[in-house]
Structure formats: structure tokens, C-alpha cells
Design an enzyme around this catalytic site. Structure first.
Site: not given
Ligand code: PGA
Length: 255
Positions: A13-15, A98, A100, A170, A176, A216, A237
Site C-alpha cells: 500500500n503505497w498510500k 483502510h 486511514e 491491521e 506506520g 509495520s 505500507g
Molecule cells: P505500515 O502500513 O506497514 O507502514 O505500518 C501498513 C498499512 O497501513 O497498510
């Protein structure tokens, strides 16, 4: 628990990272790094990189996903993108719900359900995200919450449609933050999700569903997390932006 009944899938997931030009460079670095992948590998770049990503990954081990999808076919939904718009480009997956999106863009379990249904109806595989906040974990409501999120997300999703659904556990406190769930914590919740799937669809169907862990996950901890019987892959991410690290995670899932 027989992991061979389902496919291991690592999704990046590049966000909101990488311009189209930068994305092209990242894909060009990723392609040779995942050429021997023994699992499904998906990249979810920003919408602006999707056409180039589909083009560059044709005939490769990489599939392309979107980070979000709207539930209506078209209409007055400024800033949104429909499932048909994605499939027309060759997109195969869509992340739905997600944390976010839930936190910053007001998505609810109900809208996640609508988006998941629209995605699978259009032929996309929906990667449906669930997970608790730190406060919820500390309060001891993780299991109830994740069970509820899973149930509501799958309302009116048929057993046939379930074949096009991946669940991603998640924990919000691990995203993150560099603070990963322990393999035991990940396994406990992923197993509970499979338990809910069993109640809703029967054990056989539940055993066929890919359940990812995300939060993470990195080159150093992936193998241990993925060794757990109910952890079938990862939603990555930060580490998905680093080709060598992402390739290492893919390798761990291919073992
Ligand atoms: P992260 O993000 O690996 O940077 O913790 C995971 C995600 O939000 O899918």
C-alpha cells in the site's frame, strides 16, 4: 489448519507516495526483485500511477490494486473512483476500509460494506481492512470490535463473492509506528476473524480465505508473522516503498 487451502498474498500500500514518474522507477526496481515470487504480489499505488503500473507489470508477478473504490457506479461523488473505472484499466484488487480512510475520511463499517460489495460485484478482489485502536486494545475490546467490523463489512456478501475477499487485520496502533503486533497477537486476531468467517460461511469456506496482517510488517519480522497458521500474507505500507525490503517480505511469504 491447512495453509495450502488459500493463497498467500503480499500487498504493498503505497498510500499518498510517489508521483507517476517516481512510481515507474519503483516498479522497475521491484520487477526483478519479485520475479521468483511464490505468492500473490500486489502493488497499490495512487490512482495517478495506475495506468502506468498496469502497463509496466503486464505478464509479470505483480498485480495492481487501488487504495480505495466507491460503491456507486457513477454520479455526483467528487473525488471518488468507481469499480468499473478501475477494472477497465486492468486493476485486480482494491483496498477497502483502510484505517486511514476510516480516521480521516469518515468511512464507517457500513460504507466499507458497500465499497466491498461494489468491488467484488465488478470482479475486483477486495482487501477489507479491520483492526482496533490502541485505546480499544487497552480496554480489552479487540476481539469484539474486530468480529463486528468483519461481520458488518461482509453483510450481504455471498459465499461465492467471499472468494473475491481478502481480510487484512491491521491494528491501528501498529500502522506506520514501527510498533508491530507480536506474531502471537496477529495470530490470535487473524484466527478470530477466521472464526467469524466460519460462523457466517462454514468452516470450509473460511479456510479458503486469505487473511493478511498489516502494521509495520518489514523484512525483519515478516517471516515470524507469516509462520503463524492464520496469517496468510501482509498488507505493507512503509516497507513496500523499498524494493529490497518488499522483496524480502515476498520471499518470506513464498517459503
Ligand atoms: P505500515 O502500513 O506497514 O507502514 O505500518 C501498513 C498499512 O497501513 O497498510
Amino acid at each position: 489448519m491447512d495453509k495450502t487451502k488459500r493463497k498467500a498474498v503480499i500487498a504493498g500500500n503505497w498510500k499518498m507516495n510517489k508521483t507517476a514518474g517516481e512510481g515507474k522507477e519503483l516498479i522497475e526496481a521491484l520487477l526483478p526483485a519479485v520475479v521468483d515470487a511464490g505468492c500473490g504480489v500486489v502493488i497499490c499505488p495512487p490512482f495517478t500511477s495506475i495506468p502506468a503500473a498496469v502497463e509496466l507489470t503486464k505478464g509479470s508477478r505483480l498485480s495492481v490494486g487501488a487504495q480505495n473504490v466507491h460503491f456507486e457506479k457513477n454520479g455526483a461523488f467528487t473525488g471518488e473512483v468507481s469499480a468499473d473505472m478501475l477494472t477497465e484499466l486492468g486493476v485486480e484488487y482494491a483496498i477497502v476500509g483502510h484505517s486511514e480512510r476510516r480516521q480521516y475520511f469518515g468511512e464507517t463499517d457500513e460504507s466499507v460494506n458497500l465499497r466491498a460489495k461494489a468491488a467484488v460485484a465488478a470482479g475486483l478482489t477486495a482487501i477489507v481492512c479491520v483492526g482496533e485502536s490502541l485505546a480499544q486494545r487497552e480496554q480489552g475490546v479487540t476481539m469484539e470490535l474486530v468480529r463486528l467490523q468483519t461481520k458488518v463489512a461482509l453483510r450481504d456478501v455471498s459465499a461465492e463473492e467471499l472468494k473475491k475477499v481478502i481480510l487484512a487485520y491491521e491494528p491501528v496502533w501498529a500502522i506506520g509506528t514501527g510498533r508491530t503486533a507480536t506474531a502471537e497477537q496477529a495470530e490470535e486476531v487473524c484466527a478470530a476473524i477466521r472464526g467469524v468467517l466460519g460462523e457466517l460461511y462454514g468452516q470450509q469456506a473460511a479456510e479458503g480465505v486469505t487473511i493478511q496482517y498489516g502494521g509495520s510488517m518489514n523484512a525483519g519480522n515478516a517471516a515470524e508473522l507469516l509462520s503463524k497458521p492464520n496469517v496468510d500474507g501482509g498488507l505493507i505500507g512503509g516497507a513496500s516503498l523499498k524494493p529490497a525490503d518488499f522483496a524480502e517480505i515476498v520471499k518470506a511469504a513464498s517459503a
